[in-house]
Write a protein that holds these residues in place. Structure first.
Motif, PDB file in Angstrom:
ATOM      1  N   TYR A   1       0.750  -1.138  -0.112  1.00  0.00           N
ATOM      2  CA  TYR A   1      -0.173   0.080   0.034  1.00  0.00           C
ATOM      3  C   TYR A   1       1.021   1.059   0.036  1.00  0.00           C
ATOM      4  O   TYR A   1       1.411   1.670   1.041  1.00  0.00           O
ATOM      5  CB  TYR A   1      -1.154   0.013   1.290  1.00  0.00           C
TER       6      TYR A   1
ATOM      7  N   SER B   1      -5.371  -8.843  -2.994  1.00  0.00           N
ATOM      8  CA  SER B   1      -4.462  -8.470  -1.997  1.00  0.00           C
ATOM      9  C   SER B   1      -4.184  -9.894  -1.233  1.00  0.00           C
ATOM     10  O   SER B   1      -5.132 -10.668  -0.956  1.00  0.00           O
ATOM     11  CB  SER B   1      -4.812  -7.534  -1.079  1.00  0.00           C
TER      12      SER B   1
ATOM     13  N   VAL C   1      -4.352  -4.971   3.766  1.00  0.00           N
ATOM     14  CA  VAL C   1      -4.312  -3.982   2.782  1.00  0.00           C
ATOM     15  C   VAL C   1      -5.832  -3.985   2.033  1.00  0.00           C
ATOM     16  O   VAL C   1      -6.151  -2.912   1.572  1.00  0.00           O
ATOM     17  CB  VAL C   1      -3.355  -4.533   1.438  1.00  0.00           C
TER      18      VAL C   1
ATOM     19  N   VAL D   1      -7.419  -0.120   0.943  1.00  0.00           N
ATOM     20  CA  VAL D   1      -8.162   0.246  -0.216  1.00  0.00           C
ATOM     21  C   VAL D   1      -9.247   0.563  -0.184  1.00  0.00           C
ATOM     22  O   VAL D   1      -9.991   1.514  -0.673  1.00  0.00           O
ATOM     23  CB  VAL D   1      -7.771  -0.942  -1.283  1.00  0.00           C
TER      24      VAL D   1
END
Length: 406
Positions: free
Chosen positions: A130, A170, A175, A179
């Motif tokens: 990320y 992912s 993560v 997101v």
């Protein structure tokens, strides 16, 4: 299925690279084994097309028009370079598609590669990181809140790039949540496959000739892996355990040090003062079998991190049944339950890490074996076959959705 993987690093000739490259090595092997045709486009110093283990490897010089730089670059220059990368990668995709039918393209999220994607083929992005938090965590001092909301131009560009994908993947729930929080997009979690190869004990004769038991830290040598905290703790650890060595294995690289940048090896050399004779720094073991041998023979794997995405180092150590100490709330908690199949400490907390090491070292051998066996059991969920099934579901769904939009 004919699939193109776009990446900034790729394993060839059994040489080790970073997490994204090792993941790609594993997943492409699985795809080839199951009868798929695989192309890999990777940035390289030399252009050309070759085959490796049945994979068509297309090497491109994505930033050949720029002068080489080893140090930091400005945000503006980074944006321009990433535009060049995105064009070069996706131009190579077009060249491949001009010659053969392609079912799907999978790209890393780094370098904003998906920004100039082809819209003639489904496009999947797998997050290796990320980016805002990874950049922040690589600084000497880490303040997550200063980076997660970053409005820097390169961060905006990175976000716009991955938003162009037809599907997002992912390895970690962490993560996925980041997101989803920042962009509102859905991310499928598919944990990374773990493939352990043969070991090569010849290297141990060179790096551990006295055959002492050793603590092991291996992987990327950056501030993101808490090496500042760790380096300051090694003397204290070795004072407590005079029968042990401490081994750090990884590619030597420059890291921030005040207003300057120094080599990671220099940083450790300055920090480990009283026990230099029992501290072993191994620069750049590139052979995977040798890395596996070093892991297999370690007494305890100490793998702290500030932020991660299901790191390969942790997965590989667990697959060998090693006792692993890492950091909580960094994605590692997805595979390690503290005290059950490994151990977790707070991020950058040197005292807690030291106390946890002491706790683990005092455990009865039977308890250590039980914890190691539980680690192996957790890794059985990440066999190539199981990960392949999950990936194929994502691929087929992406292709179906893409065709439905046309």
């Amino acid at each position: 299925m004919n699939i193109i993987f776009l990446t900034h690093e790729f394993v060839q000739n059994n040489l080790t690279v970073g997490g994204a490259g090792n993941y790609l090595n594993n997943i492409t092997r699985i795809m080839i084994k199951n009868g798929h045709t695989v192309y890999v486009v990777v940035d390289s110093e030399k252009e050309g097309v070759s085959t490796y283990n049945g994979i068509y490897v297309h090497c491109i010089c994505a930033t050949k028009m720029f002068k080489k730089k080893t140090g930091p670059i400005s945000t503006f220059e980074k944006v321009i370079r990433n535009l060049a990368r995105s064009y070069a990668y996706n131009h190579e995709v077009k060249k491949i598609m001009d010659k053969t039918y392609i079912d799907l393209v999978q790209s890393v999220d780094e370098y904003s590669i998906p920004l100039l994607r082809s819209h003639k083929v489904p496009y999947v992005v797998r997050f290796s990181e990320y980016e805002p938090l990874w950049i922040g965590a690589s600084k000497e001092n880490y303040y997550p809140e200063d980076w997660i909301y970053s409005k820097r131009l390169d961060m905006i560009m990175w976000k716009k790039a991955y938003q162009k994908a037809d599907a997002l993947i992912s390895p970690s729930e962490l993560v996925k949540k980041l997101v989803a929080y920042q962009s509102g997009q859905n991310v499928e979690v598919v944990e990374s496959p773990v493939i352990i190869g043969e070991t090569d004990d010849d290297i141990l004769e060179r790096i551990n000739p006295d055959k002492k038991q050793y603590f092991l830290t291996f992987g990327a040598l950056t501030h993101r892996k808490s090496i500042k905290m760790l380096a300051g703790l090694i003397d204290k650890i070795l004072d407590r355990y005079p029968q042990m060595n401490y081994m750090v294995v990884g590619k030597d690289r420059k890291i921030a040090y005040g207003e300057d940048r120094i080599w990671a090896s220099e940083f450790f050399d300055m920090s480990v003062v009283c026990n230099k004779d029992r501290f072993v720094f191994v620069d750049g073991v590139s052979n995977r079998n040798q890395i596996f041998s070093i892991i297999k023979n370690a007494c305890l794997c100490i793998l702290p991190t500030r932020i991660d995405n299901l790191p390969n180092a942790v997965l590989e150590a667990m697959a060998f049944g090693k006792l692993v100490i890492s950091s909580d709330r960094t994605s590692v908690e997805q595979v390690i339950t503290d005290g059950y199949n490994g151990f977790l400490t707070k991020i950058d907390d040197a005292e807690e890490l030291y106390q946890k090491i002491n706790y683990v070292m005092k455990l009865p051998d039977m308890e250590k074996m039980l914890i190691g066996n539980r680690a192996i059991e957790r890794m059985k969920a990440l066999t190539p076959e199981k990960v392949y099934e999950k990936m194929m579901k994502v691929y087929k769904k992406s292709i179906q959705n893409f065709r439905g939009k046309q």
